[in-house]
Design an enzyme around this catalytic site. Structure first.
Site, PDB file in Angstrom:
ATOM      1  N   ASP A  37       0.835  -1.201   0.000  1.00 27.02           N
ATOM      2  CA  ASP A  37       0.000   0.000   0.000  1.00 27.02           C
ATOM      3  C   ASP A  37       0.871   1.253   0.000  1.00 27.02           C
ATOM      4  OD1 ASP A  37       0.700   0.327   2.713  1.00 27.02           O
ATOM      5  OD2 ASP A  37      -0.963  -0.971   3.313  1.00 27.02           O
ATOM      6  N   LYS A  59      -4.847   2.622  -0.549  1.00 32.36           N
ATOM      7  CA  LYS A  59      -5.423   2.681   0.778  1.00 32.36           C
ATOM      8  C   LYS A  59      -6.490   3.735   0.763  1.00 32.36           C
ATOM      9  CE  LYS A  59      -5.270   0.379   4.393  1.00 32.36           C
ATOM     10  NZ  LYS A  59      -6.387  -0.491   4.030  1.00 32.36           N
ATOM     11  N   MET A 174      -3.290   8.553  12.341  1.00 30.64           N
ATOM     12  CA  MET A 174      -4.320   9.075  11.421  1.00 30.64           C
ATOM     13  C   MET A 174      -5.139  10.174  12.091  1.00 30.64           C
ATOM     14  SD  MET A 174      -5.581   5.409   9.868  1.00 30.64           S
ATOM     15  CE  MET A 174      -5.352   4.454  11.367  1.00 30.64           C
TER      16      MET A 174
HETATM   17  N1  SAH Z   1       0.359  -0.193  10.373  1.00 29.25           N
HETATM   18  C1  SAH Z   1       0.893   1.162  10.466  1.00 29.25           C
HETATM   19  C2  SAH Z   1      -0.203   2.191  10.643  1.00 29.25           C
HETATM   20  C3  SAH Z   1      -1.064   2.371   9.404  1.00 29.25           C
HETATM   21  S1  SAH Z   1      -2.271   3.604   9.624  1.00 29.25           S
HETATM   22  C4  SAH Z   1       1.898   1.212  11.626  1.00 29.25           C
HETATM   23  O1  SAH Z   1       2.032   0.247  12.372  1.00 29.25           O
HETATM   24  O2  SAH Z   1       2.583   2.226  11.734  1.00 29.25           O
HETATM   25  C5  SAH Z   1      -1.510   4.974   8.800  1.00 29.25           C
HETATM   26  C6  SAH Z   1      -1.001   5.974   9.820  1.00 29.25           C
HETATM   27  O3  SAH Z   1       0.241   5.533  10.376  1.00 29.25           O
HETATM   28  C7  SAH Z   1      -0.687   7.340   9.256  1.00 29.25           C
HETATM   29  O4  SAH Z   1      -1.834   8.129   9.045  1.00 29.25           O
HETATM   30  C8  SAH Z   1       0.190   7.883  10.355  1.00 29.25           C
HETATM   31  O5  SAH Z   1      -0.585   8.250  11.488  1.00 29.25           O
HETATM   32  C9  SAH Z   1       0.997   6.651  10.737  1.00 29.25           C
HETATM   33  N2  SAH Z   1       2.304   6.602  10.050  1.00 29.25           N
HETATM   34  C10 SAH Z   1       2.735   5.665   9.203  1.00 29.25           C
HETATM   35  N3  SAH Z   1       4.013   5.894   8.820  1.00 29.25           N
HETATM   36  C11 SAH Z   1       4.399   7.021   9.462  1.00 29.25           C
HETATM   37  C12 SAH Z   1       5.599   7.779   9.510  1.00 29.25           C
HETATM   38  N4  SAH Z   1       6.688   7.436   8.819  1.00 29.25           N
HETATM   39  N5  SAH Z   1       5.629   8.884  10.300  1.00 29.25           N
HETATM   40  C13 SAH Z   1       4.551   9.255  11.025  1.00 29.25           C
HETATM   41  N6  SAH Z   1       3.404   8.579  11.013  1.00 29.25           N
HETATM   42  C14 SAH Z   1       3.308   7.473  10.254  1.00 29.25           C
END
Ligand code: SAH
Length: 268
Positions: A37, A59, A174
């Protein structure tokens, strides 16, 4: 009788390929097919075999949305064709990643699978921003919450006011779009307006940015400073430690494109 391939639900971590686990790295390099994704950047996808099939399943809110049931059908079809499939997700597959639903679909279809944990973005964002999520003097508990749910919905599952008096460090995934409402409701529940809060965007990548403020000001300040997804918001006294412990700067970032390749207008 055809032999089914295996689906590996793999956490890709927060962006920097060096934060992949060794198992994730090996599975990516060996996969016949990689189903990914928007949070998985090109540097990580480039680790796959040149001849590996790469399937983007987008996504919700990312400008393109492949319905969850279709993603599950793609995984099942590839596995039934005998392929070794890596289902690659940002962070950890079981933290706001819908990995649970995909695992359930695989069980129902009788497809062998494994789950490979990844560094979830809240842990990575906090570490790179110099925010210890627990600290003997400041916090003994951490909660991970999604801010994606519309907090104005009367039947919303998250009762934000209760979290305002929990005394735990809050990590909000998010949460950018609804940050104003969420922070207002936390304060309505008893959280002190001066409670430190930090927003960390594109953590661990060369697009990494962070801002430290208070729960009453963070929504406005981050909006003015142009912060957006993907971002983690950390709320609690520990967020103030960033001022002393922040160590990661853009200059320290490896030259990678991970989250830099994100299209505009992603879910917050
Ligand atoms: N499974 C992922 C979360 C997916 S939901 C995990 O464990 O991190 C998507 C959200 O993850 C984004 O909206 C943000 O809040 C967060 N996110 C993912 N990558 C990020 C990053 N590099 N820096 C900050 N937030 C991040």
């Amino acid at each position: 009788m055809s032999v089914s391939g295996t689906v590996h639900l793999v956490g890709a971590g927060p962006g920097d390929p060096e934060l992949l686990t060794r198992r994730a790295h090996r599975l990516i390099t060996e996969a016949d097919a990689i189903v990914h994704d928007y949070l998985v950047g090109p540097d990580i996808l480039a680790l796959g075999r040149p001849d590996a099939e790469r399937i983007f399943v987008g996504k919700k809110g990312g400008g393109f949305c492949c319905p969850q049931r279709e993603i599950e059908a793609v995984l099942i079809r590839l596995a039934r064709a005998g392929k070794q499939v890596v289902r690659l997700k940002g962070g950890d597959p079981f933290v706001f990643g819908r990995g649970g639903e995909e695992a359930e679909a695989l069980v129902a279809a009788g497809i062998p699978f494994e789950i490979v944990p990844g560094v979830t973005s809240a842990l990575a964002a906090a570490a790179y921003a110099g925010i210890p999520l627990t600290h003997r003097s400041h916090s003994s508990a951490v909660v991970f919450l999604t801010g994606h749910e519309d907090p104005a919905k009367p039947d919303a599952a998250i009762h934000w006011e209760s979290y305002g008096r929990l005394g735990a460090t809050i990590c909000l995934y998010m949460g950018m779009k609804n940050l104003e409402t969420i922070t207002r409701r936390l304060q309505a529940g008893g959280m002190d307006a001066d409670t430190p809060a930090a927003v960390i965007q594109a953590a661990t990548t060369d697009q990494h940015r962070q801002l430290v403020s208070t729960v009453s000001q963070i929504a406005l300040e981050s909006e003015h400073a142009g912060f957006g997804a993907p971002a983690i918001v950390v709320i609690g006294p520990v967020a103030a430690l960033s001022e002393r412990l922040a160590w990661f700067t853009e200059a320290a970032a490896a030259p990678l494109a991970a989250c830099g390749a994100l299209p505009a207008g992603l879910p917050s």
